[in-house]
Enzyme design. Structure first.
Site, short mmCIF file in Angstrom:
data_model
loop_
_atom_site.label_atom_id
_atom_site.label_comp_id
_atom_site.label_asym_id
_atom_site.label_seq_id
_atom_site.Cartn_x
_atom_site.Cartn_y
_atom_site.Cartn_z
N TYR A 19 -5.44 7.99 -6.44
CA TYR A 19 -4.40 7.14 -5.85
C TYR A 19 -4.83 6.71 -4.45
O TYR A 19 -4.73 5.53 -4.09
CB TYR A 19 -3.08 7.91 -5.80
CG TYR A 19 -1.88 7.09 -5.37
CD1 TYR A 19 -1.55 5.92 -6.03
CD2 TYR A 19 -1.09 7.49 -4.30
CE1 TYR A 19 -0.45 5.16 -5.64
CE2 TYR A 19 0.01 6.74 -3.91
CZ TYR A 19 0.33 5.59 -4.59
OH TYR A 19 1.43 4.84 -4.20
N LYS A 56 -5.56 2.89 -2.79
CA LYS A 56 -4.81 2.42 -1.62
C LYS A 56 -5.72 2.21 -0.41
O LYS A 56 -5.57 1.22 0.31
CB LYS A 56 -3.67 3.39 -1.29
CG LYS A 56 -2.58 3.45 -2.37
CD LYS A 56 -1.98 2.08 -2.64
CE LYS A 56 -0.84 2.14 -3.64
NZ LYS A 56 -0.31 0.80 -3.94
N SER A 87 0.87 -1.16 0.00
CA SER A 87 0.00 0.00 0.00
C SER A 87 0.92 1.21 0.00
O SER A 87 1.86 1.29 -0.79
CB SER A 87 -0.93 -0.02 1.21
OG SER A 87 -1.76 1.13 1.23
#
Length: 280
Positions: free
Chosen positions: A149, A153, A135
């Site tokens: 993004y 994650k 991650s």
């Protein structure tokens, strides 16, 4: 350290490359995937039979299952699955195209989900194993200019939190790795920007964009040190559920968690007020 076989996506650069080099140097076997088969010729020449390589683009769902099945069939037991392949997409949410958004989710989130799903039947059949999901500090924090993004994650962290509990009875453990900035050439090879909209030039998104475009600033994190800690974690009696790497990651996550906890605790009375009372 016990000799193991590791399956790692994206071994041509970044953390995947560092991890493969350290593992091979220690005598472990590595089953690695790349999009360009020629990108690891040097490793193949140096380590020969210790390195098994397959072509894989993790946006190709069918190929993920085929490659994972092939690796287990040809290598037998695989001890550790490392979901590493991914990249960063940055810019304000409305600066990104539909295709960019889809590709980011297909790579970072769906690619990781399907890799883990493809591995689970094999790990169960062999009596257990370990999964490492890369991650980022971006999986626990959020900054303007990183919405997509962060979405991937945060999403994969939630998936892994649940899956780790589902598969624990089968002797399968799972670790989420949250590195901060590291000198893996992320800006040049693994970070993409959306088309700049002038209206965001006076917002915090501008600062994030300029930071990513400034290649003269070196991140603080040493990827070799980080990878060593990740590899060694598999030998611990209690394998950690999360590994935070880098002072920047620690500080940012610590502050984010404190802030969320304070906000939650301030709403305790409000939250409890919505329950049915005992006599209702």
């Amino acid at each position: 350290m016990e000799q193991r076989t590791w399956f790692i996506t994206g071994i041509n650069s970044g953390f995947g490359r560092h991890m493969s080099e350290q593992l091979l140097k220690r005598g472990h076997k590595v089953a690695g995937t790349v999009r360009n088969m020629n990108s690891v010729d040097d490793l193949k020449e140096k380590y020969d039979n210790l390195l098994w390589v397959a072509h894989l683009d993790v946006t190709d769902t069918t190929a993920i299952y085929e490659v994972v099945n092939q690796a287990f069939n040809e290598l037998g037991k695989i001890d550790v699955i490392v979901s590493n392949a991914g990249y960063g997409l940055f810019g304000a949410a409305e600066e990104l195209t539909i295709d960019q958004i889809t590709h980011e989710i297909d790579t970072n989130l769906l690619g990781s989900i399907h890799l883990i799903r493809a591995s689970l039947p094999h790990l169960r059949a062999q009596g257990g194993g370990h999964i490492i999901q890369f991650s980022s500090v971006a999986g626990q924090t959020a900054y303007p200019g990183g919405s997509l993004y962060h979405a991937t994650k945060w999403g994969i962290e939630g998936f892994c939190e649940a899956v780790s509990q589902e598969v624990a009875p089968f002797n399968i453990s799972l670790t989420i790795v949250e590195p901060g900035g590291a000198r893996t050439n992320f800006k040049n090879h693994s970070a993409k920007l959306g088309e700049e909209l002038e209206v965001y030039s006076i917002t915090p998104v501008y600062n994030v964009r300029r930071m990513l475009e400034n290649t003269s600033m070196n991140p603080i994190g040493d990827p070799a040190k980080m990878v060593k800690i990740i590899i060694n974690s598999v030998d611990k009696q209690l394998i950690p559920k999360r590994i935070t790497l880098g002072s920047d990651s620690y500080n940012s996550i610590h502050q984010a968690l404190l802030s969320r906890l304070q906000e939650l605790e301030s709403q305790e009375e409000l939250a409890f007020s919505t329950d049915f009372t005992a006599n209702e």
